[in-house]
Design an enzyme around this catalytic site. Structure first.
Site: not given
Length: 223
Positions: A41, A69, A83, A175
């Site tokens: 992203d 991550y 986000d 997310r």
């Protein structure tokens, strides 16, 4: 003309799309073929694997690699994009403790059917979900099978704000993990930042910046 075949491990800067990062590398090196092996992203930073020349044939193989991550989750509000770039659509007053978050995070280790975010690159009848969402259209997404190998809370940064480290299968939306953990905490969640620290065998210490590539000072993993 850059004629070697292999992979560049780019540390993508935040605020840049994966496709733009690839175009910058293409203009710099001028290979015959180039492409990334799994999008990151624009908000995200960290590892973006870029295949050069014959390595572009490895797309399907690398797309399925496990990834790690680090992400910052905030609990108490939710945006339409899940986000920090989105518009706040839900919020409540709540005070989440570190112990609460640690306990709930453990429940997210294992195999799951995960619902992607409305704002995602999932294709719906040939169009990306985020394109339809931006037009105000409700997108009928389907769940996808994922595996979360570990979901650790590394620290509490400030009130309702926590640093996570997540090791997961390909296709996992971080997310969505934030959204789903928040639901278990009876609140809402928004991902504030994310960095991809590992993709398959490649880690951040293998990576280079766009400036490194321009200066011809980068590791190249030949195949």
């Amino acid at each position: 003309m850059f004629e070697k075949n292999g992979i560049i491990v780019l540390n993508k800067p935040t605020g840049m799309s994966s496709s733009l990062a690839v175009q910058i590398v293409k203009r710099t090196l001028k290979p015959q073929k180039i492409g990334h092996l799994g999008t990151l992203d624009p908000l995200g930073t960290g590892i973006l694997l870029i295949a050069v020349n014959k390595a572009t044939k490895l797309f399907d193989e690398y797309l399925k690699k496990d990834k790690t991550y680090r992400a910052i989750f905030y609990f108490g509000k939710e945006t339409d994009t899940l986000d920090s770039e989105g518009k706040v659509i839900k919020k409540n007053n709540i005070d989440i403790s570190l112990n609460q978050v640690i306990e709930v995070a453990r429940q997210f280790e294992g195999e799951f059917e995960q619902m992607p975010p409305q704002y995602s690159a999932k294709k719906i009848n040939g169009k990306k979900a985020y394109e339809l969402a931006r037009q105000g259209k409700e997108v009928a997404l389907k769940t996808r099978h994922i595996c979360i190998y570990s979901c650790k809370v590394l620290s509490q940064i400030k009130k309702n704000t926590f640093m996570f480290e997540i090791n997961c299968s390909s296709g996992t939306y971080i997310r969505s993990i934030c959204r789903d953990i928040a639901e278990q905490l009876s609140t809402y969640g928004t991902m504030l930042a994310i960095i991809r620290t590992k993709c398959g065998i490649y880690a951040l210490n293998d990576s280079c910046t766009l400036e490194d590539i321009k200066q011809n000072n980068f590791k190249f993993f030949e195949i």
